[in-house]
Design a protein around this motif. Structure first.
Motif, PDB file in Angstrom:
ATOM      1  N   HIS A  69       0.844  -1.195   0.000  1.00 22.71           N
ATOM      2  CA  HIS A  69       0.000   0.000   0.000  1.00 22.71           C
ATOM      3  C   HIS A  69       0.880   1.246   0.000  1.00 22.71           C
ATOM      4  O   HIS A  69       2.062   1.175   0.341  1.00 22.71           O
ATOM      5  CB  HIS A  69      -0.920   0.003   1.222  1.00 22.71           C
ATOM      6  N   PRO A  70       0.342   2.434  -0.351  1.00 19.28           N
ATOM      7  CA  PRO A  70       1.154   3.660  -0.325  1.00 19.28           C
ATOM      8  C   PRO A  70       1.685   3.946   1.079  1.00 19.28           C
ATOM      9  O   PRO A  70       0.982   3.718   2.074  1.00 19.28           O
ATOM     10  CB  PRO A  70       0.170   4.748  -0.753  1.00 19.28           C
ATOM     11  N   LEU A  71       2.918   4.426   1.139  1.00 19.99           N
ATOM     12  CA  LEU A  71       3.571   4.726   2.409  1.00 19.99           C
ATOM     13  C   LEU A  71       4.085   6.158   2.413  1.00 19.99           C
ATOM     14  O   LEU A  71       4.437   6.710   1.371  1.00 19.99           O
ATOM     15  CB  LEU A  71       4.753   3.779   2.643  1.00 19.99           C
ATOM     16  N   CYS A  72       4.170   6.745   3.593  1.00 20.10           N
ATOM     17  CA  CYS A  72       4.784   8.059   3.766  1.00 20.10           C
ATOM     18  C   CYS A  72       6.281   7.889   3.517  1.00 20.10           C
ATOM     19  O   CYS A  72       6.890   6.952   4.030  1.00 20.10           O
ATOM     20  CB  CYS A  72       4.543   8.575   5.189  1.00 20.10           C
ATOM     21  N   ARG A  73       6.874   8.769   2.743  1.00 23.66           N
ATOM     22  CA  ARG A  73       8.299   8.673   2.447  1.00 23.66           C
ATOM     23  C   ARG A  73       9.027   9.919   2.937  1.00 23.66           C
ATOM     24  O   ARG A  73       9.932  10.429   2.292  1.00 23.66           O
ATOM     25  CB  ARG A  73       8.523   8.471   0.945  1.00 23.66           C
ATOM     26  N   GLU A  74       8.644  10.405   4.109  1.00 20.04           N
ATOM     27  CA  GLU A  74       9.281  11.588   4.683  1.00 20.04           C
ATOM     28  C   GLU A  74      10.642  11.205   5.251  1.00 20.04           C
ATOM     29  O   GLU A  74      10.764  10.222   5.974  1.00 20.04           O
ATOM     30  CB  GLU A  74       8.395  12.165   5.787  1.00 20.04           C
ATOM     31  N   PRO A  75      11.700  11.976   4.934  1.00 25.20           N
ATOM     32  CA  PRO A  75      13.020  11.683   5.501  1.00 25.20           C
ATOM     33  C   PRO A  75      13.019  11.881   7.013  1.00 25.20           C
ATOM     34  O   PRO A  75      12.404  12.816   7.514  1.00 25.20           O
ATOM     35  CB  PRO A  75      13.947  12.694   4.829  1.00 25.20           C
ATOM     36  N   ASN A  92       5.021   4.920   7.399  1.00 25.93           N
ATOM     37  CA  ASN A  92       3.631   4.813   7.845  1.00 25.93           C
ATOM     38  C   ASN A  92       2.690   4.738   6.641  1.00 25.93           C
ATOM     39  O   ASN A  92       2.902   5.431   5.654  1.00 25.93           O
ATOM     40  CB  ASN A  92       3.237   6.011   8.710  1.00 25.93           C
ATOM     41  N   PRO A  93       1.646   3.929   6.722  1.00 31.04           N
ATOM     42  CA  PRO A  93       0.681   3.845   5.619  1.00 31.04           C
ATOM     43  C   PRO A  93      -0.048   5.174   5.407  1.00 31.04           C
ATOM     44  O   PRO A  93      -0.336   5.896   6.363  1.00 31.04           O
ATOM     45  CB  PRO A  93      -0.309   2.772   6.076  1.00 31.04           C
ATOM     46  N   VAL A  94      -0.334   5.496   4.135  1.00 27.31           N
ATOM     47  CA  VAL A  94      -1.087   6.708   3.779  1.00 27.31           C
ATOM     48  C   VAL A  94      -2.174   6.321   2.781  1.00 27.31           C
ATOM     49  O   VAL A  94      -2.119   5.261   2.170  1.00 27.31           O
ATOM     50  CB  VAL A  94      -0.177   7.804   3.178  1.00 27.31           C
ATOM     51  N   GLU A  95      -3.158   7.206   2.624  1.00 30.14           N
ATOM     52  CA  GLU A  95      -4.258   6.946   1.698  1.00 30.14           C
ATOM     53  C   GLU A  95      -3.862   7.177   0.243  1.00 30.14           C
ATOM     54  O   GLU A  95      -4.245   6.439  -0.638  1.00 30.14           O
ATOM     55  CB  GLU A  95      -5.461   7.835   2.044  1.00 30.14           C
ATOM     56  N   VAL A  96      -3.090   8.263   0.003  1.00 28.68           N
ATOM     57  CA  VAL A  96      -2.743   8.660  -1.358  1.00 28.68           C
ATOM     58  C   VAL A  96      -1.232   8.589  -1.551  1.00 28.68           C
ATOM     59  O   VAL A  96      -0.474   9.110  -0.726  1.00 28.68           O
ATOM     60  CB  VAL A  96      -3.235  10.106  -1.638  1.00 28.68           C
ATOM     61  N   GLY A 122      -0.515  27.649  -6.443  1.00 33.87           N
ATOM     62  CA  GLY A 122      -0.261  27.889  -7.852  1.00 33.87           C
ATOM     63  C   GLY A 122       0.968  27.181  -8.392  1.00 33.87           C
ATOM     64  O   GLY A 122       1.206  27.181  -9.581  1.00 33.87           O
ATOM     65  N   GLU A 123       1.793  26.614  -7.517  1.00 32.57           N
ATOM     66  CA  GLU A 123       2.987  25.935  -7.984  1.00 32.57           C
ATOM     67  C   GLU A 123       2.617  24.656  -8.714  1.00 32.57           C
ATOM     68  O   GLU A 123       1.612  24.025  -8.421  1.00 32.57           O
ATOM     69  CB  GLU A 123       3.895  25.568  -6.807  1.00 32.57           C
ATOM     70  N   LEU A 124       3.462  24.282  -9.659  1.00 31.55           N
ATOM     71  CA  LEU A 124       3.241  23.031 -10.364  1.00 31.55           C
ATOM     72  C   LEU A 124       3.737  21.894  -9.484  1.00 31.55           C
ATOM     73  O   LEU A 124       4.931  21.715  -9.292  1.00 31.55           O
ATOM     74  CB  LEU A 124       3.998  23.035 -11.702  1.00 31.55           C
ATOM     75  N   ARG A 125       2.823  21.169  -8.925  1.00 28.35           N
ATOM     76  CA  ARG A 125       3.166  20.050  -8.046  1.00 28.35           C
ATOM     77  C   ARG A 125       2.336  18.850  -8.447  1.00 28.35           C
ATOM     78  O   ARG A 125       1.144  18.941  -8.610  1.00 28.35           O
ATOM     79  CB  ARG A 125       2.870  20.365  -6.584  1.00 28.35           C
ATOM     80  N   SER A 126       3.009  17.716  -8.577  1.00 28.14           N
ATOM     81  CA  SER A 126       2.272  16.506  -8.908  1.00 28.14           C
ATOM     82  C   SER A 126       1.916  15.731  -7.647  1.00 28.14           C
ATOM     83  O   SER A 126       1.158  14.783  -7.694  1.00 28.14           O
ATOM     84  CB  SER A 126       3.098  15.633  -9.842  1.00 28.14           C
ATOM     85  N   SER A 127       2.489  16.125  -6.518  1.00 22.72           N
ATOM     86  CA  SER A 127       2.200  15.421  -5.277  1.00 22.72           C
ATOM     87  C   SER A 127       1.743  16.416  -4.214  1.00 22.72           C
ATOM     88  O   SER A 127       1.954  17.610  -4.352  1.00 22.72           O
ATOM     89  CB  SER A 127       3.457  14.680  -4.799  1.00 22.72           C
ATOM     90  N   PRO A 128       1.134  15.928  -3.139  1.00 24.13           N
ATOM     91  CA  PRO A 128       0.682  16.816  -2.058  1.00 24.13           C
ATOM     92  C   PRO A 128       1.857  17.560  -1.418  1.00 24.13           C
ATOM     93  O   PRO A 128       3.001  17.167  -1.566  1.00 24.13           O
ATOM     94  CB  PRO A 128       0.058  15.844  -1.056  1.00 24.13           C
ATOM     95  N   GLN A 129       1.538  18.637  -0.716  1.00 21.55           N
ATOM     96  CA  GLN A 129       2.583  19.451  -0.113  1.00 21.55           C
ATOM     97  C   GLN A 129       3.357  18.677   0.939  1.00 21.55           C
ATOM     98  O   GLN A 129       2.803  17.904   1.705  1.00 21.55           O
ATOM     99  CB  GLN A 129       1.979  20.708   0.491  1.00 21.55           C
ATOM    100  N   ARG A 130       4.657  18.901   0.943  1.00 19.79           N
ATOM    101  CA  ARG A 130       5.551  18.231   1.862  1.00 19.79           C
ATOM    102  C   ARG A 130       6.216  19.274   2.758  1.00 19.79           C
ATOM    103  O   ARG A 130       6.263  20.454   2.440  1.00 19.79           O
ATOM    104  CB  ARG A 130       6.655  17.493   1.096  1.00 19.79           C
ATOM    105  N   ILE A 131       6.776  18.815   3.850  1.00 26.00           N
ATOM    106  CA  ILE A 131       7.527  19.681   4.749  1.00 26.00           C
ATOM    107  C   ILE A 131       8.862  20.003   4.082  1.00 26.00           C
ATOM    108  O   ILE A 131       9.498  19.132   3.499  1.00 26.00           O
ATOM    109  CB  ILE A 131       7.779  18.970   6.100  1.00 26.00           C
ATOM    110  N   CYS A 132       9.291  21.266   4.170  1.00 24.34           N
ATOM    111  CA  CYS A 132      10.586  21.675   3.643  1.00 24.34           C
ATOM    112  C   CYS A 132      11.680  20.949   4.440  1.00 24.34           C
ATOM    113  O   CYS A 132      11.566  20.782   5.660  1.00 24.34           O
ATOM    114  CB  CYS A 132      10.748  23.186   3.779  1.00 24.34           C
ATOM    115  N   ARG A 133      12.725  20.513   3.758  1.00 24.97           N
ATOM    116  CA  ARG A 133      13.811  19.791   4.414  1.00 24.97           C
ATOM    117  C   ARG A 133      14.783  20.710   5.145  1.00 24.97           C
ATOM    118  O   ARG A 133      15.650  20.254   5.868  1.00 24.97           O
ATOM    119  CB  ARG A 133      14.574  18.961   3.387  1.00 24.97           C
TER     120      ARG A 133
END
Length: 175
Positions: A69-75, A92-96, A122-133
């Motif tokens: 299933h989809p997983l969170c890939r946060e560093p 951790n499992p995620v819905e999307v 307005g930014e071109l993003r193909s994925s949901p917003q992530r935390i800045c590293r």
């Protein structure tokens, strides 16, 4: 009641999923065949989970099922340098696919000691917003790359987010 698949049915399902495998370009150097990889997709992982279950390994079956299933890939590395690849990842499992889990949502960035800038719609993003590293500047809640972005919420309830914003009302509100 959980039914245990027969070993022959599990093997047949696994072989069918394995027959669909093919090499895919890697994230880096995708034009060089040596950098390609073979992805274990959800179908193969579920088939392997059935095979593990038929073999009597419930723990492995549960792990393979979770990985299908989809997983969170946060560093998760404490120090995240912009030009280096993290070594630890959240799983951790995620819905999307591509979205962060509840523990790593942008709303929790300050709690995690990370930059709180989340970008603009307005930014071109193909994925949901992530935390800045980036690591926040001492005394700030944003990293050095994002401290110049305007934080004022406009009448349409969207954040301005202009770099070094020169709109007088925004400068007055920010001050």
């Amino acid at each position: 009641m959980t039914t245990t698949p027969s070993i022959s049915a599990a093997v047949a399902t696994t072989l069918k999923a394995a027959a669909a495998l093919s090499p895919a370009p890697g994230y880096i150097n995708g034009d060089e065949y040596g950098e390609w990889y073979i992805e274990a997709g959800p179908d193969l992982l579920r088939a392997l989970a059935q095979l593990a279950l038929a073999h009597g390994s419930e723990e492995l079956a549960a792990r393979l099922e979770r990985l299908s299933h989809p997983l969170c890939r946060e560093p998760l590395d404490c120090v995240l340098m912009p030009d280096t690849m993290p070594r630890l990842w959240c799983g951790n499992p995620v819905e999307v696919e591509g979205s962060p889990c509840a523990d790593h949502a942008p709303a929790r960035a300050a709690e995690l000691g990370r930059c709180t800038w989340v970008g603009t719609e307005g930014e071109l993003r193909s994925s949901p917003q992530r935390i800045c590293r980036g690591t926040p500047v001492p005394g700030e809640d944003r990293c050095s790359a994002h401290t110049a972005y305007c934080r004022v919420v406009k009448r349409d309830l969207k954040v301005c987010n202009r770099i070094n914003c020169t709109i007088p009302q925004h400068q007055k509100l920010a001050g």
